[in-house]
Design a protein around this motif. Structure first.
Motif, short mmCIF file in Angstrom:
data_model
loop_
_atom_site.label_atom_id
_atom_site.label_comp_id
_atom_site.label_asym_id
_atom_site.label_seq_id
_atom_site.Cartn_x
_atom_site.Cartn_y
_atom_site.Cartn_z
N ARG A 79 54.34 55.08 44.15
CA ARG A 79 54.19 54.06 43.20
C ARG A 79 53.27 52.91 43.86
N ASP A 122 57.30 60.53 39.01
CA ASP A 122 57.09 59.48 38.39
C ASP A 122 55.84 59.36 37.40
N ALA A 176 54.10 56.29 36.97
CA ALA A 176 53.16 55.88 38.24
C ALA A 176 51.85 56.88 37.88
#
Length: 185
Positions: free
Chosen positions: A85, A110, A113
């Motif tokens: 991230r 993610d 992200a």
């Protein structure tokens, strides 16, 4: 990109021995890092154990040396997600290994992200093309050595520029297609 992040990301998929990490990096991961030496992998795993990022259990192997199977700890997971991230700074050269490593692992960990990562790279490459595509290209010669053929040098550099332009255009197309894929998932 620090190699530790690649190892953490791989360990987020499943436990690995140091030997299995090296084997994976030599075959499937050959584009993530060139020639990861086993001593480097074991040294990093040792440091990551000390830092509390990974832990291991001994896996007894009949007729072979026992293996240590490494897995992420909660702290290792935190460090990995922090990397995934974290802001990405595109380098001047496209198709950088850092981007590809981050992309491959970030998509799995993610998706949001991953969209930010791809968007950052895409925006940077579009701006780079806008800034440099139409620039005058000059190659100056002042008293070159006798072996230099200025016309051939200019032609060679023009060919290299054309190939670079085609390559970056293809890269941008891949980034656009990837962004559409991420948004559709």
């Amino acid at each position: 990109m620090k190699f530790e992040y690649v190892l953490l990301a791989l360990l987020s998929f499943r436990p690995y021995s140091g030997y299995d990490l090296r084997k994976w990096l030599e075959v499937e991961g050959q584009f993530l890092r060139s020639r990861a030496h086993h001593s480097q992998i074991y040294r990093l795993l040792g440091r990551m154990v000390t830092d509390g990022w990974v832990e291991f259990e001994v896996d007894p192997r009949e007729g072979r040396p026992d293996a240590k199977l490494y897995r992420l700890t909660a702290e290792g997971r935190r460090v990995l997600l922090e990397w995934v991230r974290s802001p990405y700074e595109p380098p001047s050269r496209f198709q950088d290994v850092d981007f590809m490593s981050r992309f491959g692992f970030t998509v799995a960990l993610d998706r949001q992200a991953a969209k930010v990562l791809v968007g950052t790279e895409l925006e940077y490459r579009r701006a780079q093309v806008a800034r440099f595509r139409g620039r005058p290209r000059t190659l100056r010669f002042e008293n070159p050595v006798p072996e230099v053929d200025p016309d051939m040098a200019r032609a060679a550099f023009e060919r290299m520029h054309e190939q670079g332009a085609r390559s970056v255009d293809l890269w941008i197309t891949w980034l656009e297609d990837t962004m559409r894929w991420l948004e559709a998932e």
